[in-house]
Design a protein around this motif. Structure first.
Motif, PDB file in Angstrom:
ATOM      1  N   ASP A  10       0.082   4.244   5.281  1.00 18.37           N
ATOM      2  CA  ASP A  10       1.081   5.133   4.722  1.00 18.37           C
ATOM      3  C   ASP A  10       0.465   5.846   3.540  1.00 18.37           C
ATOM      4  O   ASP A  10       0.177   5.235   2.530  1.00 18.37           O
ATOM      5  CB  ASP A  10       2.301   4.313   4.302  1.00 18.37           C
ATOM      6  CG  ASP A  10       3.462   5.182   3.917  1.00 18.37           C
ATOM      7  OD1 ASP A  10       3.243   6.266   3.357  1.00 18.37           O
ATOM      8  OD2 ASP A  10       4.597   4.766   4.158  1.00 18.37           O
ATOM      9  N   HIS A  11       0.240   7.138   3.661  1.00 23.34           N
ATOM     10  CA  HIS A  11      -0.418   7.884   2.606  1.00 23.34           C
ATOM     11  C   HIS A  11       0.527   8.276   1.484  1.00 23.34           C
ATOM     12  O   HIS A  11       0.088   8.827   0.486  1.00 23.34           O
ATOM     13  CB  HIS A  11      -1.102   9.115   3.198  1.00 23.34           C
ATOM     14  CG  HIS A  11      -2.119   8.748   4.224  1.00 23.34           C
ATOM     15  ND1 HIS A  11      -3.316   8.148   3.897  1.00 23.34           N
ATOM     16  CD2 HIS A  11      -2.108   8.840   5.563  1.00 23.34           C
ATOM     17  CE1 HIS A  11      -4.001   7.909   4.999  1.00 23.34           C
ATOM     18  NE2 HIS A  11      -3.283   8.319   6.029  1.00 23.34           N
ATOM     19  N   VAL A  12       1.810   8.007   1.633  1.00 24.38           N
ATOM     20  CA  VAL A  12       2.771   8.316   0.585  1.00 24.38           C
ATOM     21  C   VAL A  12       2.881   7.157  -0.400  1.00 24.38           C
ATOM     22  O   VAL A  12       3.232   7.337  -1.547  1.00 24.38           O
ATOM     23  CB  VAL A  12       4.150   8.658   1.195  1.00 24.38           C
ATOM     24  CG1 VAL A  12       5.173   8.944   0.118  1.00 24.38           C
ATOM     25  CG2 VAL A  12       4.021   9.856   2.125  1.00 24.38           C
ATOM     26  N   LEU A  13       2.557   5.951   0.031  1.00 28.79           N
ATOM     27  CA  LEU A  13       2.689   4.769  -0.820  1.00 28.79           C
ATOM     28  C   LEU A  13       1.339   4.141  -1.163  1.00 28.79           C
ATOM     29  O   LEU A  13       1.145   2.960  -0.946  1.00 28.79           O
ATOM     30  CB  LEU A  13       3.545   3.712  -0.116  1.00 28.79           C
ATOM     31  CG  LEU A  13       4.979   4.074   0.153  1.00 28.79           C
ATOM     32  CD1 LEU A  13       5.669   2.975   0.939  1.00 28.79           C
ATOM     33  CD2 LEU A  13       5.726   4.325  -1.129  1.00 28.79           C
ATOM     34  N   PRO A  14       0.404   4.885  -1.711  1.00 27.07           N
ATOM     35  CA  PRO A  14      -0.897   4.275  -1.983  1.00 27.07           C
ATOM     36  C   PRO A  14      -0.924   3.435  -3.252  1.00 27.07           C
ATOM     37  O   PRO A  14      -1.884   2.721  -3.493  1.00 27.07           O
ATOM     38  CB  PRO A  14      -1.817   5.484  -2.122  1.00 27.07           C
ATOM     39  CG  PRO A  14      -0.932   6.549  -2.655  1.00 27.07           C
ATOM     40  CD  PRO A  14       0.417   6.296  -2.030  1.00 27.07           C
ATOM     41  N   THR A  15       0.104   3.515  -4.056  1.00 26.44           N
ATOM     42  CA  THR A  15       0.089   2.768  -5.306  1.00 26.44           C
ATOM     43  C   THR A  15       1.298   1.846  -5.403  1.00 26.44           C
ATOM     44  O   THR A  15       2.345   2.105  -4.814  1.00 26.44           O
ATOM     45  CB  THR A  15       0.107   3.707  -6.521  1.00 26.44           C
ATOM     46  OG1 THR A  15       1.381   4.353  -6.575  1.00 26.44           O
ATOM     47  CG2 THR A  15      -0.986   4.752  -6.468  1.00 26.44           C
ATOM     48  N   LEU A  16       1.125   0.792  -6.159  1.00 28.39           N
ATOM     49  CA  LEU A  16       2.250  -0.114  -6.388  1.00 28.39           C
ATOM     50  C   LEU A  16       3.372   0.573  -7.158  1.00 28.39           C
ATOM     51  O   LEU A  16       4.538   0.227  -6.991  1.00 28.39           O
ATOM     52  CB  LEU A  16       1.773  -1.351  -7.136  1.00 28.39           C
ATOM     53  CG  LEU A  16       0.958  -2.324  -6.304  1.00 28.39           C
ATOM     54  CD1 LEU A  16       0.487  -3.493  -7.166  1.00 28.39           C
ATOM     55  CD2 LEU A  16       1.744  -2.837  -5.118  1.00 28.39           C
ATOM     56  N   THR A  17       3.046   1.539  -7.986  1.00 29.35           N
ATOM     57  CA  THR A  17       4.086   2.246  -8.730  1.00 29.35           C
ATOM     58  C   THR A  17       5.043   2.953  -7.781  1.00 29.35           C
ATOM     59  O   THR A  17       6.258   2.888  -7.960  1.00 29.35           O
ATOM     60  CB  THR A  17       3.471   3.260  -9.708  1.00 29.35           C
ATOM     61  OG1 THR A  17       2.620   2.558 -10.620  1.00 29.35           O
ATOM     62  CG2 THR A  17       4.538   4.002 -10.490  1.00 29.35           C
ATOM     63  N   LYS A  48       6.575  12.245 -12.678  1.00 27.38           N
ATOM     64  CA  LYS A  48       6.735  13.516 -11.973  1.00 27.38           C
ATOM     65  C   LYS A  48       5.765  13.606 -10.793  1.00 27.38           C
ATOM     66  O   LYS A  48       6.152  14.015  -9.697  1.00 27.38           O
ATOM     67  CB  LYS A  48       6.505  14.671 -12.937  1.00 27.38           C
ATOM     68  CG  LYS A  48       6.769  16.029 -12.342  1.00 27.38           C
ATOM     69  CD  LYS A  48       6.592  17.118 -13.390  1.00 27.38           C
ATOM     70  CE  LYS A  48       6.848  18.474 -12.779  1.00 27.38           C
ATOM     71  NZ  LYS A  48       6.713  19.548 -13.764  1.00 27.38           N
ATOM     72  N   ARG A  49       4.513  13.191 -10.985  1.00 28.24           N
ATOM     73  CA  ARG A  49       3.536  13.220  -9.888  1.00 28.24           C
ATOM     74  C   ARG A  49       3.956  12.289  -8.756  1.00 28.24           C
ATOM     75  O   ARG A  49       3.873  12.645  -7.578  1.00 28.24           O
ATOM     76  CB  ARG A  49       2.145  12.842 -10.410  1.00 28.24           C
ATOM     77  CG  ARG A  49       1.464  13.971 -11.153  1.00 28.24           C
ATOM     78  CD  ARG A  49      -0.008  13.689 -11.377  1.00 28.24           C
ATOM     79  NE  ARG A  49      -0.271  12.512 -12.175  1.00 28.24           N
ATOM     80  CZ  ARG A  49      -0.331  12.489 -13.501  1.00 28.24           C
ATOM     81  NH1 ARG A  49      -0.142  13.596 -14.180  1.00 28.24           N
ATOM     82  NH2 ARG A  49      -0.582  11.373 -14.140  1.00 28.24           N
ATOM     83  N   LEU A  54       6.566  11.465  -3.324  1.00 29.05           N
ATOM     84  CA  LEU A  54       7.637  10.821  -2.555  1.00 29.05           C
ATOM     85  C   LEU A  54       8.595  11.857  -1.971  1.00 29.05           C
ATOM     86  O   LEU A  54       9.031  11.733  -0.828  1.00 29.05           O
ATOM     87  CB  LEU A  54       8.389   9.811  -3.431  1.00 29.05           C
ATOM     88  CG  LEU A  54       7.585   8.571  -3.831  1.00 29.05           C
ATOM     89  CD1 LEU A  54       8.312   7.782  -4.906  1.00 29.05           C
ATOM     90  CD2 LEU A  54       7.286   7.699  -2.623  1.00 29.05           C
ATOM     91  N   ARG A  55       8.907  12.878  -2.746  1.00 25.01           N
ATOM     92  CA  ARG A  55       9.789  13.946  -2.248  1.00 25.01           C
ATOM     93  C   ARG A  55       9.089  14.710  -1.117  1.00 25.01           C
ATOM     94  O   ARG A  55       9.702  15.020  -0.093  1.00 25.01           O
ATOM     95  CB  ARG A  55      10.185  14.889  -3.383  1.00 25.01           C
ATOM     96  CG  ARG A  55      11.197  15.938  -2.966  1.00 25.01           C
ATOM     97  CD  ARG A  55      11.707  16.835  -4.091  1.00 25.01           C
ATOM     98  NE  ARG A  55      10.665  17.246  -5.009  1.00 25.01           N
ATOM     99  CZ  ARG A  55      10.607  16.867  -6.295  1.00 25.01           C
ATOM    100  NH1 ARG A  55      11.525  16.087  -6.812  1.00 25.01           N
ATOM    101  NH2 ARG A  55       9.631  17.294  -7.070  1.00 25.01           N
TER     102      ARG A  55
END
Length: 119
Positions: A10-17, A48-49, A54-55
Motif C-alpha cells: 500500500d503506497h498510501v500508508l508507508p509510514t506509521l504516522t 498537511k503532507r 491520504l486524500r
C-alpha cells in the motif's frame, strides 16, 4: 509478489504516522487537524503532507467547518483499507513462523545456528 504481502503493498500508508492518523479517524465524525497534530506529534506542515497523500488515495475527505476551521473524516475506502492493513500486520508474525518452520523442513541448509558460524 507474495500473497502474504499483497495487502501490505500500500503506497498510501508507508509510514506509521499515516496509519496512526487512520486509526484516529472515523467515518461518522469529523476531526479537527489540531487534534491530529497533537495526537501524532506532527507539525502542521507534516500533517498537511500526510493528509494530502491520504486524500489523494481516497482514504480521507476534508472540508471547512464553522469559522473556516478545517475538518477531516475517514472515507469508507479508508476504513476498509485500514482494517485490511491492520489485519495483515496482525497476521504477519504467524505467517513468518509458518514460513520458517516449512523452510527448515524443506531446506535446513538455509539456517545457520549462531554457534556454528565462523567468527
Amino acid at each position: 509478489m507474495s500473497t502474504v504481502f499483497l495487502a501490505t503493498c500500500d503506497h498510501v500508508l508507508p509510514t506509521l504516522t499515516r496509519l496512526h492518523l487512520l486509526c484516529l479517524l472515523d467515518t461518522h465524525e469529523w476531526r479537527r487537524p489540531l487534534f491530529l497534530c497533537r495526537s501524532t506529534g506532527s507539525t502542521q506542515d507534516q500533517l498537511k503532507r500526510h493528509l494530502n497523500a491520504l486524500r489523494g488515495g481516497g482514504y480521507i475527505t476534508t472540508r471547512r467547518g464553522r469559522e473556516r476551521v478545517g475538518l477531516v473524516r475517514l472515507t469508507p475506502l479508508g476504513a476498509r483499507q485500514r482494517e485490511a492493513y491492520l489485519a495483515t500486520l496482525a497476521a504477519l508474525p504467524s505467517w513468518a513462523t509458518e514460513q520458517i518452520t516449512r523452510a527448515r523442513g524443506d531446506r535446513p541448509d538455509w539456517f545457520v545456528t549462531t554457534g556454528a558460524m565462523n567468527p
